[in-house]
Design a protein around this motif. Structure first.
Motif, PDB file in Angstrom:
ATOM      1  N   LEU A 187      29.077  36.313  56.614  1.00  0.00           N
ATOM      2  CA  LEU A 187      30.050  36.643  57.654  1.00  0.00           C
ATOM      3  C   LEU A 187      31.039  37.673  57.125  1.00  0.00           C
ATOM      4  N   PRO A 188      31.566  38.517  58.014  1.00  0.00           N
ATOM      5  CA  PRO A 188      32.532  39.521  57.570  1.00  0.00           C
ATOM      6  C   PRO A 188      33.844  38.876  57.126  1.00  0.00           C
ATOM      7  N   LYS A 189      34.470  39.469  56.131  1.00  0.00           N
ATOM      8  CA  LYS A 189      35.779  39.005  55.677  1.00  0.00           C
ATOM      9  C   LYS A 189      36.838  39.961  56.208  1.00  0.00           C
ATOM     10  N   ARG A 190      37.895  39.371  56.735  1.00  0.00           N
ATOM     11  CA  ARG A 190      39.008  40.142  57.279  1.00  0.00           C
ATOM     12  C   ARG A 190      40.306  39.432  56.915  1.00  0.00           C
ATOM     13  N   ARG A 191      41.391  40.154  57.017  1.00  0.00           N
ATOM     14  CA  ARG A 191      42.722  39.615  56.757  1.00  0.00           C
ATOM     15  C   ARG A 191      43.091  38.618  57.864  1.00  0.00           C
ATOM     16  N   CYS A 192      43.584  37.424  57.469  1.00  0.00           N
ATOM     17  CA  CYS A 192      43.979  36.409  58.453  1.00  0.00           C
ATOM     18  C   CYS A 192      45.446  36.046  58.236  1.00  0.00           C
ATOM     19  N   PRO A 193      46.329  36.424  59.161  1.00  0.00           N
ATOM     20  CA  PRO A 193      47.744  36.122  59.004  1.00  0.00           C
ATOM     21  C   PRO A 193      48.043  34.624  59.022  1.00  0.00           C
ATOM     22  N   ASN A 194      47.200  33.822  59.662  1.00  0.00           N
ATOM     23  CA  ASN A 194      47.425  32.374  59.707  1.00  0.00           C
ATOM     24  C   ASN A 194      47.082  31.697  58.384  1.00  0.00           C
ATOM     25  N   CYS A 195      46.292  32.337  57.581  1.00  0.00           N
ATOM     26  CA  CYS A 195      45.840  31.762  56.301  1.00  0.00           C
ATOM     27  C   CYS A 195      46.559  32.429  55.136  1.00  0.00           C
ATOM     28  N   ASP A 233      47.814  35.461  54.942  1.00  0.00           N
ATOM     29  CA  ASP A 233      47.439  36.870  54.790  1.00  0.00           C
ATOM     30  C   ASP A 233      46.330  37.064  53.763  1.00  0.00           C
ATOM     31  N   THR A 234      45.417  36.098  53.677  1.00  0.00           N
ATOM     32  CA  THR A 234      44.288  36.196  52.748  1.00  0.00           C
ATOM     33  C   THR A 234      43.043  36.652  53.491  1.00  0.00           C
ATOM     34  N   GLU A 235      42.054  37.090  52.737  1.00  0.00           N
ATOM     35  CA  GLU A 235      40.775  37.499  53.312  1.00  0.00           C
ATOM     36  C   GLU A 235      39.963  36.248  53.637  1.00  0.00           C
ATOM     37  N   GLN A 236      39.518  36.127  54.883  1.00  0.00           N
ATOM     38  CA  GLN A 236      38.736  34.983  55.331  1.00  0.00           C
ATOM     39  C   GLN A 236      37.505  35.469  56.093  1.00  0.00           C
ATOM     40  N   HIS A 237      36.514  34.600  56.182  1.00  0.00           N
ATOM     41  CA  HIS A 237      35.319  34.909  56.969  1.00  0.00           C
ATOM     42  C   HIS A 237      35.629  34.689  58.447  1.00  0.00           C
ATOM     43  N   PHE A 238      35.076  35.543  59.294  1.00  0.00           N
ATOM     44  CA  PHE A 238      35.242  35.450  60.748  1.00  0.00           C
ATOM     45  C   PHE A 238      33.871  35.448  61.409  1.00  0.00           C
ATOM     46  N   ARG A 239      33.742  34.671  62.488  1.00  0.00           N
ATOM     47  CA  ARG A 239      32.480  34.592  63.226  1.00  0.00           C
ATOM     48  C   ARG A 239      32.720  34.918  64.698  1.00  0.00           C
ATOM     49  N   HIS A 240      31.639  35.176  65.424  1.00  0.00           N
ATOM     50  CA  HIS A 240      31.722  35.428  66.870  1.00  0.00           C
ATOM     51  C   HIS A 240      32.258  34.192  67.582  1.00  0.00           C
ATOM     52  N   LEU A 241      32.887  34.410  68.728  1.00  0.00           N
ATOM     53  CA  LEU A 241      33.380  33.298  69.542  1.00  0.00           C
ATOM     54  C   LEU A 241      32.208  32.604  70.224  1.00  0.00           C
ATOM     55  N   ARG A 242      32.388  31.294  70.441  1.00  0.00           N
ATOM     56  CA  ARG A 242      31.345  30.492  71.075  1.00  0.00           C
ATOM     57  C   ARG A 242      31.888  29.800  72.315  1.00  0.00           C
ATOM     58  N   ARG A 250      33.680  41.616  79.335  1.00  0.00           N
ATOM     59  CA  ARG A 250      32.960  40.721  78.411  1.00  0.00           C
ATOM     60  C   ARG A 250      32.464  41.482  77.184  1.00  0.00           C
ATOM     61  N   ALA A 251      32.056  42.716  77.347  1.00  0.00           N
ATOM     62  CA  ALA A 251      31.579  43.503  76.213  1.00  0.00           C
ATOM     63  C   ALA A 251      32.697  43.722  75.199  1.00  0.00           C
ATOM     64  N   GLU A 252      33.917  43.929  75.670  1.00  0.00           N
ATOM     65  CA  GLU A 252      35.050  44.112  74.762  1.00  0.00           C
ATOM     66  C   GLU A 252      35.389  42.824  74.034  1.00  0.00           C
ATOM     67  N   LEU A 253      35.133  41.692  74.654  1.00  0.00           N
ATOM     68  CA  LEU A 253      35.410  40.405  74.033  1.00  0.00           C
ATOM     69  C   LEU A 253      34.542  40.195  72.793  1.00  0.00           C
ATOM     70  N   ASP A 254      33.399  40.849  72.738  1.00  0.00           N
ATOM     71  CA  ASP A 254      32.511  40.718  71.589  1.00  0.00           C
ATOM     72  C   ASP A 254      33.126  41.239  70.302  1.00  0.00           C
ATOM     73  N   LYS A 255      34.174  42.038  70.395  1.00  0.00           N
ATOM     74  CA  LYS A 255      34.811  42.527  69.168  1.00  0.00           C
ATOM     75  C   LYS A 255      35.783  41.509  68.574  1.00  0.00           C
ATOM     76  N   PHE A 306      38.261  44.886  64.521  1.00  0.00           N
ATOM     77  CA  PHE A 306      38.713  46.197  64.076  1.00  0.00           C
ATOM     78  C   PHE A 306      40.214  46.281  63.814  1.00  0.00           C
ATOM     79  N   ASN A 307      41.011  45.343  64.365  1.00  0.00           N
ATOM     80  CA  ASN A 307      42.463  45.391  64.212  1.00  0.00           C
ATOM     81  C   ASN A 307      43.003  43.968  64.089  1.00  0.00           C
ATOM     82  N   TRP A 308      43.322  43.546  62.885  1.00  0.00           N
ATOM     83  CA  TRP A 308      43.757  42.159  62.659  1.00  0.00           C
ATOM     84  C   TRP A 308      45.056  41.818  63.385  1.00  0.00           C
ATOM     85  N   ARG A 309      45.831  42.822  63.756  1.00  0.00           N
ATOM     86  CA  ARG A 309      47.093  42.564  64.476  1.00  0.00           C
ATOM     87  C   ARG A 309      46.857  42.177  65.936  1.00  0.00           C
ATOM     88  N   SER A 310      45.695  42.539  66.456  1.00  0.00           N
ATOM     89  CA  SER A 310      45.362  42.240  67.845  1.00  0.00           C
ATOM     90  C   SER A 310      44.662  40.881  67.895  1.00  0.00           C
TER      91      SER A 310
END
Length: 80
Positions: A3-11, A13-22, A39-44, A60-64
């Motif tokens: 899974l991709p790692k991205r910055r997570c402000p809730n954790c 500000d550490t790098e965490q794995h992120f998955r698609h929404l279910r 719906r296509a935009e929600l996939d991001k 693409f933007n951890w602040r969003s």
């Protein structure tokens, strides 16, 4: 490749794995966004996989992003 790692402000500000929404996460995210989202935009958007975290954010933007309600929180694993 995992899974991709991205910055997570809730954790912290550490790098965490992120998955698609279910399922229900996707439905909540569609209702949560302030601007109508296709719906296509929600996939991001992805959800942090760290135990107990409810962060959803743009790939693409951890602040969003935003938090899911507590009922989406993963209960802690207990040793048997």
């Amino acid at each position: 490749m995992g899974l991709p790692k991205r910055r997570c402000p809730n954790c912290g500000d550490t790098e965490q794995h992120f998955r698609h929404l279910r399922g229900a996460e996707r439905a909540f995210a569609l209702a949560q966004t302030l601007v109508p989202v296709h719906r296509a935009e929600l996939d991001k958007y992805r959800r942090c996989t760290r135990e107990g975290c409810v962060r959803v954010q743009s790939y693409f933007n951890w602040r969003s992003g935003f938090d899911l309600p507590d009922e989406f929180r993963t209960p802690p694993q207990t040793a048997a």
